[in-house]
Design a protein around this motif. Structure first.
Motif, PDB file in Angstrom:
ATOM      1  N   ALA A   7     -26.982 -67.748  -3.223  1.00  0.00           N
ATOM      2  CA  ALA A   7     -26.456 -66.400  -3.027  1.00  0.00           C
ATOM      3  C   ALA A   7     -25.147 -66.218  -3.785  1.00  0.00           C
ATOM      4  O   ALA A   7     -24.905 -65.159  -4.384  1.00  0.00           O
ATOM      5  CB  ALA A   7     -26.250 -66.135  -1.540  1.00  0.00           C
ATOM      6  N   PHE A   8     -24.309 -67.259  -3.798  1.00  0.00           N
ATOM      7  CA  PHE A   8     -23.045 -67.180  -4.527  1.00  0.00           C
ATOM      8  C   PHE A   8     -23.296 -67.041  -6.028  1.00  0.00           C
ATOM      9  O   PHE A   8     -22.653 -66.236  -6.703  1.00  0.00           O
ATOM     10  CB  PHE A   8     -22.201 -68.426  -4.234  1.00  0.00           C
ATOM     11  CG  PHE A   8     -20.943 -68.503  -5.039  1.00  0.00           C
ATOM     12  CD1 PHE A   8     -19.865 -67.678  -4.748  1.00  0.00           C
ATOM     13  CD2 PHE A   8     -20.829 -69.387  -6.099  1.00  0.00           C
ATOM     14  CE1 PHE A   8     -18.708 -67.751  -5.493  1.00  0.00           C
ATOM     15  CE2 PHE A   8     -19.691 -69.462  -6.852  1.00  0.00           C
ATOM     16  CZ  PHE A   8     -18.613 -68.632  -6.550  1.00  0.00           C
ATOM     17  N   VAL A   9     -24.234 -67.813  -6.552  1.00  0.00           N
ATOM     18  CA  VAL A   9     -24.533 -67.755  -7.983  1.00  0.00           C
ATOM     19  C   VAL A   9     -25.083 -66.382  -8.361  1.00  0.00           C
ATOM     20  O   VAL A   9     -24.679 -65.786  -9.370  1.00  0.00           O
ATOM     21  CB  VAL A   9     -25.532 -68.878  -8.370  1.00  0.00           C
ATOM     22  CG1 VAL A   9     -26.045 -68.692  -9.777  1.00  0.00           C
ATOM     23  CG2 VAL A   9     -24.875 -70.241  -8.225  1.00  0.00           C
ATOM     24  N   VAL A  10     -25.991 -65.836  -7.532  1.00  0.00           N
ATOM     25  CA  VAL A  10     -26.563 -64.517  -7.817  1.00  0.00           C
ATOM     26  C   VAL A  10     -25.482 -63.445  -7.759  1.00  0.00           C
ATOM     27  O   VAL A  10     -25.408 -62.558  -8.628  1.00  0.00           O
ATOM     28  CB  VAL A  10     -27.715 -64.204  -6.830  1.00  0.00           C
ATOM     29  CG1 VAL A  10     -28.143 -62.750  -6.924  1.00  0.00           C
ATOM     30  CG2 VAL A  10     -28.886 -65.126  -7.093  1.00  0.00           C
ATOM     31  N   ALA A  11     -24.616 -63.519  -6.741  1.00  0.00           N
ATOM     32  CA  ALA A  11     -23.553 -62.531  -6.610  1.00  0.00           C
ATOM     33  C   ALA A  11     -22.602 -62.596  -7.797  1.00  0.00           C
ATOM     34  O   ALA A  11     -22.162 -61.556  -8.323  1.00  0.00           O
ATOM     35  CB  ALA A  11     -22.796 -62.751  -5.304  1.00  0.00           C
ATOM     36  N   ILE A  16     -20.500 -60.350 -12.849  1.00  0.00           N
ATOM     37  CA  ILE A  16     -20.139 -60.502 -14.267  1.00  0.00           C
ATOM     38  C   ILE A  16     -20.930 -59.516 -15.124  1.00  0.00           C
ATOM     39  O   ILE A  16     -20.389 -58.902 -16.048  1.00  0.00           O
ATOM     40  CB  ILE A  16     -20.388 -61.955 -14.723  1.00  0.00           C
ATOM     41  CG1 ILE A  16     -19.375 -62.874 -14.040  1.00  0.00           C
ATOM     42  CG2 ILE A  16     -20.298 -62.088 -16.226  1.00  0.00           C
ATOM     43  CD1 ILE A  16     -19.631 -64.344 -14.264  1.00  0.00           C
ATOM     44  N   THR A  17     -22.205 -59.351 -14.790  1.00  0.00           N
ATOM     45  CA  THR A  17     -23.025 -58.396 -15.542  1.00  0.00           C
ATOM     46  C   THR A  17     -22.495 -56.981 -15.361  1.00  0.00           C
ATOM     47  O   THR A  17     -22.407 -56.221 -16.326  1.00  0.00           O
ATOM     48  CB  THR A  17     -24.490 -58.464 -15.075  1.00  0.00           C
ATOM     49  OG1 THR A  17     -24.925 -59.811 -15.155  1.00  0.00           O
ATOM     50  CG2 THR A  17     -25.374 -57.589 -15.935  1.00  0.00           C
ATOM     51  N   ALA A  38     -21.480 -53.492  -3.591  1.00  0.00           N
ATOM     52  CA  ALA A  38     -22.898 -53.874  -3.556  1.00  0.00           C
ATOM     53  C   ALA A  38     -23.038 -55.381  -3.370  1.00  0.00           C
ATOM     54  O   ALA A  38     -23.887 -55.859  -2.593  1.00  0.00           O
ATOM     55  CB  ALA A  38     -23.589 -53.421  -4.838  1.00  0.00           C
ATOM     56  N   ILE A  39     -22.197 -56.141  -4.037  1.00  0.00           N
ATOM     57  CA  ILE A  39     -22.222 -57.603  -3.889  1.00  0.00           C
ATOM     58  C   ILE A  39     -21.871 -57.993  -2.460  1.00  0.00           C
ATOM     59  O   ILE A  39     -22.499 -58.882  -1.869  1.00  0.00           O
ATOM     60  CB  ILE A  39     -21.262 -58.253  -4.905  1.00  0.00           C
ATOM     61  CG1 ILE A  39     -21.796 -58.062  -6.323  1.00  0.00           C
ATOM     62  CG2 ILE A  39     -21.073 -59.734  -4.600  1.00  0.00           C
ATOM     63  CD1 ILE A  39     -20.826 -58.471  -7.400  1.00  0.00           C
ATOM     64  N   ALA A  40     -20.873 -57.352  -1.869  1.00  0.00           N
ATOM     65  CA  ALA A  40     -20.476 -57.651  -0.492  1.00  0.00           C
ATOM     66  C   ALA A  40     -21.605 -57.338   0.483  1.00  0.00           C
ATOM     67  O   ALA A  40     -21.866 -58.099   1.426  1.00  0.00           O
ATOM     68  CB  ALA A  40     -19.220 -56.861  -0.125  1.00  0.00           C
TER      69      ALA A  40
END
Length: 154
Positions: A7-11, A16-17, A38-40
């Protein structure tokens, strides 16, 4: 542990994107804040899902202070004679007050009764001690261990 890492890597990848794409379009502050929000929200949803899965699991309590009961095979093949002759019976360990209260010795009469190869024991391991009336003789287990013998439960 693995789900949190994923989840951390995806967030991080989404952040970054989002940041690089918004910088290319002149980077509005609203776009950046919207991406972080949105990430939160995604992180909170993943965390809630993990908590709910942990509550659904059944856990077992193990008592590590007491070792598990060992099961022994029903039929145990006997050791070959050349190996079994080095196994001394544990029941022959006796403590003599006149020798030492803490160190047990192997009683020769008991060995004669329960051990076939008493005559082949090394004489260097035989100790004599005075008990007040006569000299008693017995075998020192530490010396016998150095010579390749072992005391086993029989």
């Amino acid at each position: 542990m693995h789900r949190k890492f994923i989840a951390f890597v995806v967030a991080t990848a989404v952040a970054i994107t989002g940041i690089s794409a918004s910088q290319a379009r002149a980077a509005d502050a609203h776009d950046i804040l919207g991406g972080l929000a949105a990430i939160a929200i995604i992180g909170a949803a993943v965390n809630h899902f993990n908590k709910q899965q942990r509550q659904d699991r059944v856990t077992r309590q193990y008592n590590f202070l007491q070792p598990p009961k060992q099961t022994y095979p029903r039929h145990v093949r006997p050791l070959p004679k050349r190996v079994a002759r080095y196994d001394l019976p544990q029941r022959c360990l006796k403590t003599y007050k006149s020798f030492s209260n803490k160190r047990p010795l192997l009683a020769p009469k008991c060995l004669d009764k329960y051990y076939k190869h008493t005559n082949s024991l090394p004489h260097q391991c035989k100790v004599g001690f005075w008990n007040g009336k006569k000299v008693n003789r017995a075998y020192e287990p530490a010396c016998l261990r150095q010579k390749g013998y072992r005391v086993v439960y029989q």
